[in-house]
Design a protein around this motif. Structure first.
Motif, PDB file in Angstrom:
ATOM      1  N   ALA A  54     -14.630   5.029   5.051  1.00  0.00           N
ATOM      2  CA  ALA A  54     -13.898   5.158   6.293  1.00  0.00           C
ATOM      3  C   ALA A  54     -13.930   3.808   7.118  1.00  0.00           C
ATOM      4  CB  ALA A  54     -14.135   6.284   6.931  1.00  0.00           C
ATOM      5  N   ASP A  55     -15.156   3.111   6.857  1.00  0.00           N
ATOM      6  CA  ASP A  55     -15.425   1.943   7.719  1.00  0.00           C
ATOM      7  C   ASP A  55     -15.209   0.655   6.897  1.00  0.00           C
ATOM      8  OD1 ASP A  55     -15.572   2.922  10.328  1.00  0.00           O
ATOM      9  OD2 ASP A  55     -17.462   3.570   9.763  1.00  0.00           O
ATOM     10  N   SER A  56     -14.678   0.736   5.613  1.00  0.00           N
ATOM     11  CA  SER A  56     -14.599  -0.220   4.883  1.00  0.00           C
ATOM     12  C   SER A  56     -13.790  -1.511   5.531  1.00  0.00           C
ATOM     13  CB  SER A  56     -13.937  -0.015   3.464  1.00  0.00           C
ATOM     14  OG  SER A  56     -13.539  -1.144   2.616  1.00  0.00           O
ATOM     15  N   SER A  57     -13.910  -2.699   5.304  1.00  0.00           N
ATOM     16  CA  SER A  57     -13.088  -3.866   5.907  1.00  0.00           C
ATOM     17  C   SER A  57     -11.877  -3.848   5.239  1.00  0.00           C
ATOM     18  CB  SER A  57     -13.954  -5.260   5.590  1.00  0.00           C
ATOM     19  OG  SER A  57     -13.956  -5.291   4.117  1.00  0.00           O
ATOM     20  N   ASP A  58     -11.490  -3.140   4.258  1.00  0.00           N
ATOM     21  CA  ASP A  58      -9.995  -3.486   3.685  1.00  0.00           C
ATOM     22  C   ASP A  58      -9.365  -1.847   3.996  1.00  0.00           C
ATOM     23  OD1 ASP A  58     -11.762  -1.826   1.958  1.00  0.00           O
ATOM     24  OD2 ASP A  58     -11.082  -3.147   0.092  1.00  0.00           O
ATOM     25  N   ARG A  59     -10.088  -1.142   4.733  1.00  0.00           N
ATOM     26  CA  ARG A  59      -9.134   0.109   5.101  1.00  0.00           C
ATOM     27  C   ARG A  59      -7.767  -0.271   5.971  1.00  0.00           C
ATOM     28  NH1 ARG A  59     -11.138   5.101   9.215  1.00  0.00           N
ATOM     29  NH2 ARG A  59      -8.771   5.973   9.323  1.00  0.00           N
ATOM     30  N   PRO A  60      -6.590   0.199   5.672  1.00  0.00           N
ATOM     31  CA  PRO A  60      -5.634  -0.125   6.498  1.00  0.00           C
ATOM     32  C   PRO A  60      -5.573   0.673   7.659  1.00  0.00           C
ATOM     33  CG  PRO A  60      -4.955   1.399   4.588  1.00  0.00           C
ATOM     34  CD  PRO A  60      -6.324   0.982   4.521  1.00  0.00           C
ATOM     35  N   LEU A  61      -5.276  -0.077   8.935  1.00  0.00           N
ATOM     36  CA  LEU A  61      -5.287   0.776  10.121  1.00  0.00           C
ATOM     37  C   LEU A  61      -3.854   0.193  10.844  1.00  0.00           C
ATOM     38  CD1 LEU A  61      -8.851   0.073  11.368  1.00  0.00           C
ATOM     39  CD2 LEU A  61      -7.978   2.241  10.640  1.00  0.00           C
ATOM     40  N   ASP A  62      -3.048  -0.357  10.307  1.00  0.00           N
ATOM     41  CA  ASP A  62      -1.957  -0.882  10.739  1.00  0.00           C
ATOM     42  C   ASP A  62      -0.531  -0.237   9.951  1.00  0.00           C
ATOM     43  OD1 ASP A  62      -2.664  -2.781  13.037  1.00  0.00           O
ATOM     44  OD2 ASP A  62      -3.670  -3.533  11.329  1.00  0.00           O
ATOM     45  N   VAL A  63       0.607   0.045  10.758  1.00  0.00           N
ATOM     46  CA  VAL A  63       1.963   0.056  10.019  1.00  0.00           C
ATOM     47  C   VAL A  63       2.527  -1.013   9.173  1.00  0.00           C
ATOM     48  CG1 VAL A  63       4.219   0.682  10.302  1.00  0.00           C
ATOM     49  CG2 VAL A  63       2.736   1.729  11.956  1.00  0.00           C
ATOM     50  N   TYR A  64       2.785  -0.850   7.953  1.00  0.00           N
ATOM     51  CA  TYR A  64       3.535  -1.787   6.959  1.00  0.00           C
ATOM     52  C   TYR A  64       4.732  -1.363   6.602  1.00  0.00           C
ATOM     53  CZ  TYR A  64      -1.073  -4.036   5.953  1.00  0.00           C
ATOM     54  OH  TYR A  64      -2.455  -4.556   6.112  1.00  0.00           O
ATOM     55  N   ILE A  65       5.751  -2.509   6.727  1.00  0.00           N
ATOM     56  CA  ILE A  65       7.166  -2.296   6.275  1.00  0.00           C
ATOM     57  C   ILE A  65       7.314  -3.085   5.132  1.00  0.00           C
ATOM     58  CG2 ILE A  65       9.598  -2.561   7.140  1.00  0.00           C
ATOM     59  CD1 ILE A  65       8.712  -1.526   9.809  1.00  0.00           C
ATOM     60  N   ASN A  66       7.764  -2.589   4.044  1.00  0.00           N
ATOM     61  CA  ASN A  66       8.020  -3.490   2.727  1.00  0.00           C
ATOM     62  C   ASN A  66       6.711  -4.124   2.527  1.00  0.00           C
ATOM     63  OD1 ASN A  66      10.659  -2.301   2.337  1.00  0.00           O
ATOM     64  ND2 ASN A  66      11.354  -3.572   3.749  1.00  0.00           N
ATOM     65  N   GLY A  67       5.734  -3.782   2.618  1.00  0.00           N
ATOM     66  CA  GLY A  67       4.280  -4.820   2.451  1.00  0.00           C
ATOM     67  C   GLY A  67       3.855  -5.597   3.269  1.00  0.00           C
ATOM     68  N   THR A  68       4.705  -5.716   4.660  1.00  0.00           N
ATOM     69  CA  THR A  68       4.393  -6.811   5.641  1.00  0.00           C
ATOM     70  C   THR A  68       3.766  -5.906   6.616  1.00  0.00           C
ATOM     71  OG1 THR A  68       6.142  -8.189   5.088  1.00  0.00           O
ATOM     72  CG2 THR A  68       5.103  -8.437   7.315  1.00  0.00           C
ATOM     73  N   LYS A  69       2.363  -6.111   7.147  1.00  0.00           N
ATOM     74  CA  LYS A  69       1.980  -5.705   8.339  1.00  0.00           C
ATOM     75  C   LYS A  69       2.630  -5.803   9.700  1.00  0.00           C
ATOM     76  CE  LYS A  69      -2.598  -6.157   8.961  1.00  0.00           C
ATOM     77  NZ  LYS A  69      -3.765  -7.041   9.257  1.00  0.00           N
TER      78      LYS A  69
END
Length: 555
Positions: A54-69
């Motif tokens: 849950a606290d991994s540095s590569d956990r996504p916390l943002d919206v992505y549209i077509n692979g772009t943050k």
């Protein structure tokens, strides 16, 4: 001081109770929470460390549209989902997950019915049938305590790697000199105990031969050796236990274990399921739900797919899913790992992790348990509970009606949970459609799945945790190495259907004859999901290093 909450481990199907300690919206420590009916006062290493994904540095916390943050859209995540459901779901479908909890999958199921679109909690039709069959046979499942006090245990599959706490319980029985029988196809740490305990008897056979061995045991037609001793010991025991690992068994194998269990009046039968939410997923999904969902996409009937907490592009049917997803106009993925499927999404929305949400899980023995959020991040993350509350009163009523079939009052987080009755299980599970296909046999090299006990679908996407995997080699049986003159080699080239990889190898004393074992990620690289015509080529080193081992050893 840490903020503490009571939760349920979600990294296998045992359902151990844990205490979560957090501070400043981060997970700090996981400790066992005593529950005499489940894990008593202990948890395994996977349960202690895997939640830290849950606290991994590569956990996504943002919206992505077509692979772009698109971080500026984070606060519009709820709006984006609502617009998708309102505007793009005339020809839509929903895929839940075996690692989502019961409340999440029930919410998605009832939402799909309100929208009149197909739904499944499974990304693999074969796994769906196996889990449903195992759940339908779980009314007399043993608890951890039953395993510890058993006077005979029969295990089929890699127990350490698929249900570590069941392994630990079986070890307690071993220490009491109880006869324990193990059939395994891939290496497992539990098998190493045969060096220490003479009462552990092991049979190592390829996965596609397990059904033949179980048939012999069921028919009681072998009086000598492994089969005869097993039959006699179970028959003479007062508290025998039979344990099957669903990931190691075919549908027919699950059925055969049940028939073996029925031969003995006093025995209890239990199945370790593939994931923490597998039991609940089986209860909420209609017959053949995965295949029907996939077929609808393949036939062009669906244009939009919402996936919550699932990664079909890393599963056994990923080739079929890849082709199906290519036909969609819009793919929406909600998850707290940036999976292979998430990378293909037109819209990706980050969700809360398990330790950040409230919910309900049902463990392998049918015990319904509640858990609570330890903390909430100050981010607009998708939460299944929030989705449920935002739905119409009609949908919420249907959700409550379904849950009322399982419990009148939801078990509190401080309770020991509530066991489902045989009548409840029978009313919710339909296995009449299941086709018991014959397991194919291979004349070539047997390929087995190698796991380590820390492996798990969520933790694998945390680089900090996945890097701890101790096994980076292909494991090969002694006979293959000798037949191919590979004793002086250190690497092997594996080729299958136009794909090839080069890996270091080790000899495994546990593998059946003519077998190799690979981790799932390597099987994916080689596109091996069924019996394949895999080829090996041992690579001799240009220079010989006297300090290197000859690759003997390993397990």
């Amino acid at each position: 001081m840490l903020d503490k909450s009571e939760s349920i481990c979600n990294h296998c199907s045992v359902g151990c109770n844990i205490e979560v300690g957090s501070r400043k919206q981060t997970l700090r420590v996981i400790k066992p929470k005593e529950n005499e009916s489940v894990n008593k006062y202990f948890i395994c290493d996977k349960g202690r460390y895997a939640p830290h994904a849950a606290d991994s540095s590569d956990r996504p916390l943002d919206v992505y549209i077509n692979g772009t943050k698109e971080a500026e859209l984070n606060h519009d995540a709820g709006k984006l989902l609502k617009e998708t459901l309102q505007n793009d779901f005339k020809y839509g479908g929903i895929l839940g997950s075996e690692r989502e909890d019961l409340i999440s999958n029930v919410t998605l199921k009832e939402l799909s019915e309100e929208l009149n679109v197909p739904f499944s909690s499974f990304n693999d039709s074969d796994v769906e049938d196996k889990v449903k069959l195992a759940v339908s046979l779980s009314a007399n499942s043993p608890s951890i305590d039953d395993i510890e006090v058993a006077d005979c245990i029969f295990i089929v599959g890699e127990i350490t790697e698929q249900a570590t706490m069941l392994d630990l319980a079986a070890r307690q029985a071993l220490k009491k000199e109880v006869p324990v029988y193990l059939i395994n196809s891939a290496p497992t740490l539990f098998a190493e105990l045969e060096k220490k305990y003479s009462n552990l008897k092991r049979l190592s056979i390829p996965t596609n031969e397990i059904n033949d061995e179980l048939t012999k045991i069921k028919n009681q037609n072998d009086d000598d050796g492994f089969h005869g001793n097993l039959q006699n010991d179970i028959a003479n025991a007062n508290k025998p236990v039979i344990l099957g690992m669903v990931d190691s068994l075919s549908l027919k194998g699950i059925q055969l274990l049940n028939e073996i269990n029925e031969n003995f009046e006093k025995s209890k039968l239990g199945f370790a399921l593939p994931a923490s939410g597998s039991y609940g997923a089986a209860l909420v999904s209609q017959p053949q739900s995965c295949d029907k969902l996939l077929t609808s996409i393949e036939n062009g009937n669906l244009k939009t797919l919402l996936i919550v907490g699932n990664d079909p592009l890393s599963g056994n049917q990923r080739k079929r899913w890849k082709n199906a997803i290519a036909k969609l106009e819009k793919l929406v993925v909600i998850d707290y790992i940036y999976s292979e499927t998430a990378k293909e999404a037109n819209l990706f929305l980050p969700s809360t992790a398990h330790v950040e949400r409230n919910g309900v899980l049902i463990n392998f023995e049918g015990r319904v348990q509640s858990f609570e959020a330890s903390y909430k991040k100050e981010l607009p993350l998708f939460d299944p509970e929030g989705l449920r509350k935002s739905l119409s009163s009609n949908v919420q009523t249907k959700i409550n009606e379904f849950l009322n079939k399982l419990f009148i009052t939801k078990p509190s987080v401080k309770s020991q949970g509530v066991l489902l009755t045989a009548a409840q299980i029978k009313s919710l599970i339909n296995t009449s459609h299941i086709n018991f296909k014959e397991v194919k046999t291979s004349n070539g090299i047997n390929v087995e799945v190698y796991r380590w006990f820390g492996e798990e679908s969520v933790a694998n996407f945390s680089k900090e945790i996945s890097s701890l995997s101790p096994q980076k080699n292909v494991l090969i049986s002694k006979e293959i190495i000798e037949d191919n003159k590979g004793t002086e080699c250190y690497e092997v080239k594996l080729k299958n259907n136009g794909k090839e990889i080069i890996m270091p190898f080790k000899v495994s004393k546990q593998l059946p004859k003519n077998s190799i074992a690979l981790q799932k990620e390597k099987l994916n690289e080689l596109n091996i999901f069924e019996l394949s015509n895999i080829q090996l080529e041992f690579i001799k080193p240009l220079f010989t290093d006297a300090s290197q081992s000859n690759n003997t050893g390993g397990y």
